[in-house]
Design a protein around this motif. Structure first.
Motif, PDB file in Angstrom:
ATOM      1  N   VAL A  93     -11.116   6.111  -5.454  1.00 17.39           N
ATOM      2  CA  VAL A  93     -10.687   5.234  -4.361  1.00 17.39           C
ATOM      3  C   VAL A  93      -9.167   5.254  -4.264  1.00 17.39           C
ATOM      4  CG1 VAL A  93     -12.691   3.711  -4.638  1.00 17.39           C
ATOM      5  CG2 VAL A  93     -10.533   3.149  -5.786  1.00 17.39           C
ATOM      6  N   ALA A  94      -8.678   4.945  -3.082  1.00 10.51           N
ATOM      7  CA  ALA A  94      -7.249   4.766  -2.849  1.00 10.51           C
ATOM      8  C   ALA A  94      -7.087   3.641  -1.846  1.00 10.51           C
ATOM      9  CB  ALA A  94      -6.597   6.051  -2.342  1.00 10.51           C
ATOM     10  N   GLY A  95      -5.890   3.106  -1.741  1.00 11.20           N
ATOM     11  CA  GLY A  95      -5.617   2.100  -0.731  1.00 11.20           C
ATOM     12  C   GLY A  95      -5.363   2.762   0.615  1.00 11.20           C
ATOM     13  N   ALA A  96      -5.916   2.203   1.663  1.00 12.88           N
ATOM     14  CA  ALA A  96      -5.736   2.789   2.988  1.00 12.88           C
ATOM     15  C   ALA A  96      -4.293   2.708   3.472  1.00 12.88           C
ATOM     16  CB  ALA A  96      -6.668   2.112   3.994  1.00 12.88           C
ATOM     17  N   ASP A  97      -3.488   1.872   2.822  1.00 11.00           N
ATOM     18  CA  ASP A  97      -2.073   1.761   3.184  1.00 11.00           C
ATOM     19  C   ASP A  97      -1.178   2.641   2.312  1.00 11.00           C
ATOM     20  OD1 ASP A  97      -2.844  -0.046   5.097  1.00 11.00           O
ATOM     21  OD2 ASP A  97      -2.173  -1.828   3.999  1.00 11.00           O
ATOM     22  N   GLU A  98      -1.764   3.514   1.511  1.00 10.68           N
ATOM     23  CA  GLU A  98      -0.968   4.417   0.694  1.00 10.68           C
ATOM     24  C   GLU A  98      -0.550   5.642   1.515  1.00 10.68           C
ATOM     25  OE1 GLU A  98      -1.684   4.602  -3.563  1.00 10.68           O
ATOM     26  OE2 GLU A  98      -3.680   3.760  -3.203  1.00 10.68           O
ATOM     27  N   SER A  99       0.259   6.500   0.918  1.00 15.32           N
ATOM     28  CA  SER A  99       0.781   7.655   1.639  1.00 15.32           C
ATOM     29  C   SER A  99      -0.314   8.685   1.911  1.00 15.32           C
ATOM     30  CB  SER A  99       1.905   8.317   0.839  1.00 15.32           C
ATOM     31  OG  SER A  99       1.375   9.029  -0.274  1.00 15.32           O
ATOM     32  N   ALA A 100       0.000   9.600   2.822  1.00 16.43           N
ATOM     33  CA  ALA A 100      -0.946  10.650   3.169  1.00 16.43           C
ATOM     34  C   ALA A 100      -1.301  11.515   1.967  1.00 16.43           C
ATOM     35  CB  ALA A 100      -0.367  11.514   4.289  1.00 16.43           C
ATOM     36  N   GLU A 101      -0.363  11.682   1.039  1.00 12.72           N
ATOM     37  CA  GLU A 101      -0.643  12.490  -0.147  1.00 12.72           C
ATOM     38  C   GLU A 101      -1.664  11.832  -1.064  1.00 12.72           C
ATOM     39  OE1 GLU A 101       0.798  15.932  -1.639  1.00 12.72           O
ATOM     40  OE2 GLU A 101      -0.183  15.615   0.289  1.00 12.72           O
ATOM     41  N   PHE A 102      -1.590  10.517  -1.224  1.00 14.61           N
ATOM     42  CA  PHE A 102      -2.599   9.855  -2.044  1.00 14.61           C
ATOM     43  C   PHE A 102      -3.967   9.914  -1.379  1.00 14.61           C
ATOM     44  CE2 PHE A 102       1.044   8.466  -4.394  1.00 14.61           C
ATOM     45  CZ  PHE A 102       0.567   8.315  -5.695  1.00 14.61           C
ATOM     46  N   MET A 103      -3.998   9.894  -0.055  1.00 17.05           N
ATOM     47  CA  MET A 103      -5.260  10.088   0.662  1.00 17.05           C
ATOM     48  C   MET A 103      -5.790  11.506   0.424  1.00 17.05           C
ATOM     49  SD  MET A 103      -5.839   7.240   2.226  1.00 17.05           S
ATOM     50  CE  MET A 103      -5.001   5.836   2.962  1.00 17.05           C
ATOM     51  N   ARG A 104      -4.878  12.484   0.444  1.00 15.10           N
ATOM     52  CA  ARG A 104      -5.299  13.872   0.215  1.00 15.10           C
ATOM     53  C   ARG A 104      -5.889  14.040  -1.182  1.00 15.10           C
ATOM     54  NH1 ARG A 104      -3.393  18.398  -2.222  1.00 15.10           N
ATOM     55  NH2 ARG A 104      -1.409  17.413  -2.808  1.00 15.10           N
ATOM     56  N   HIS A 105      -5.213  13.480  -2.184  1.00 15.40           N
ATOM     57  CA  HIS A 105      -5.746  13.562  -3.545  1.00 15.40           C
ATOM     58  C   HIS A 105      -7.131  12.920  -3.616  1.00 15.40           C
ATOM     59  CE1 HIS A 105      -2.436  15.081  -6.160  1.00 15.40           C
ATOM     60  NE2 HIS A 105      -1.670  14.686  -5.144  1.00 15.40           N
ATOM     61  N   ASN A 106      -7.292  11.784  -2.956  1.00 18.86           N
ATOM     62  CA  ASN A 106      -8.565  11.074  -3.008  1.00 18.86           C
ATOM     63  C   ASN A 106      -9.696  11.933  -2.444  1.00 18.86           C
ATOM     64  OD1 ASN A 106      -9.963   8.702  -3.721  1.00 18.86           O
ATOM     65  ND2 ASN A 106      -9.910   7.951  -1.613  1.00 18.86           N
ATOM     66  N   ALA A 107      -9.422  12.674  -1.368  1.00 18.94           N
ATOM     67  CA  ALA A 107     -10.437  13.556  -0.790  1.00 18.94           C
ATOM     68  C   ALA A 107     -10.603  14.832  -1.615  1.00 18.94           C
ATOM     69  CB  ALA A 107     -10.054  13.906   0.646  1.00 18.94           C
ATOM     70  N   LEU A 108      -9.504  15.299  -2.226  1.00 16.21           N
ATOM     71  CA  LEU A 108      -9.508  16.575  -2.938  1.00 16.21           C
ATOM     72  C   LEU A 108     -10.520  16.602  -4.066  1.00 16.21           C
ATOM     73  CD1 LEU A 108      -8.255  19.366  -3.655  1.00 16.21           C
ATOM     74  CD2 LEU A 108      -6.537  18.107  -4.988  1.00 16.21           C
TER      75      LEU A 108
END
Length: 295
Positions: free
Chosen positions: A233-248
């Motif tokens: 999981v990640a916070g939806a207000d985090e950076s695009a890179e943390f979103m990328r890691h979460n999907a990766l």
């Protein structure tokens, strides 16, 4: 599965990964964690600074399950929380506040420390966490925990370490350890490839990552674990890179191993830690779900 070369622009990397700059009031979170953790240690039964190794950072705190804290009976699920701080800052004492919500739910909570970069490397820290989990398996029954019901939760750098622990070949570390020592893991704002981190200016001087180390300790570049599942999981207000890691990590390991991958609304890199301790929050429920799966 390397990072796009555009991510190696130094200004962009710092903007994506410097969470303290992204959350201007981060100091308020740290102050709140410190105070809440102090109160937790005063009001909660706990054993502090137990040594799982010889270095000054190789210590951990144990918070026995509420119904077990005055008992020698084993049986409580075990939640091990690994703190973040880019492998170079923060401390277990900053995170004691997470324990009460889980001990009240019947879990035994263990919070390990580790030595920090640049005194050690990220591979060193990863092996320290292996050592810590081996200690927990061998000793947690003394504190009411069931060594066969261990779930690891980690935030940020701790999320990276939680994922790495799922890949550990435990029997190669010690013959008395089960292959599935870590039953499940929850990674919160975890980092799953360290190539981009190796190039990020504000941390690279302390982390001193080499290409060989990146290959060694990037969970998304390692084979999927044979045992256990990872919730990411990640916070939806985090950076695009943390979103990328979460999907990766779900892409790399597959939905069978990573059945839950969520961006939690309204949360940044620090508020997401507090959400873990909120009994009515989705994140807390996910942690409890993993603990229940170990039964």
């Amino acid at each position: 599965m390397s990072s796009p070369s555009s991510q190696f622009d130094p200004v962009w990397l710092d903007r994506m990964y410097n969470n303290r700059a992204l959350v201007p009031d981060h100091a308020r979170y740290f102050a709140r964690w410190t105070e809440r953790s102090r109160l937790a240690r005063q009001t909660q039964g706990c054993e502090m600074d137990l040594h799982y190794g010889d270095s000054c950072g190789e210590v951990l705190d144990v918070f026995p399950a509420f119904e077990h804290k005055n008992s020698n009976r084993a049986g409580a699920p075990v939640l091990v929380f690994i703190h973040g701080g880019y492998w170079r800052s923060l401390d277990k004492a900053d995170h004691s506040f997470l324990a009460p919500a889980f001990t009240a739910a019947g879990a035994c909570v263990v919070v390990p420390n580790y030595d920090l970069c640049p005194a050690v490397t990220i591979p060193d820290i990863t092996l320290q966490m292996v050592k810590a989990l081996a200690w927990i398996y061998r000793h947690v029954a003394e504190y009411g925990g069931d060594p066969n019901r261990i779930t690891v939760v980690g935030h940020s750098a701790g999320g990276h370490l939680a994922a790495m622990l799922l890949t550990c070949q435990w029997r190669q570390w010690a013959s008395d350890l089960p292959a599935d020592l870590v039953k499940n893991a929850l990674s919160i704002s975890g980092l799953y490839e360290l190539e981009s981190i190796m190039h990020t200016p504000f941390v690279k001087g302390d982390l001193r990552l080499t290409p060989a180390q990146v290959l060694q300790v990037s969970p998304a570049w390692l084979p999927a674990p044979r045992h256990g599942q990872l919730y990411s999981v990640a916070g939806a207000d985090e950076s695009a890179e943390f979103m990328r890691h979460n999907a990766l990590i779900q892409t790399a390991w597959g939905k069978k191993v990573v059945p839950v991958r969520e961006d939690l609304p309204g949360l940044n890199h620090f508020s997401i830690v507090e959400a873990l301790a909120e009994p009515k929050h989705r994140l807390h429920a996910l942690a409890l779900q993993l603990l229940t799966k170990t039964a």
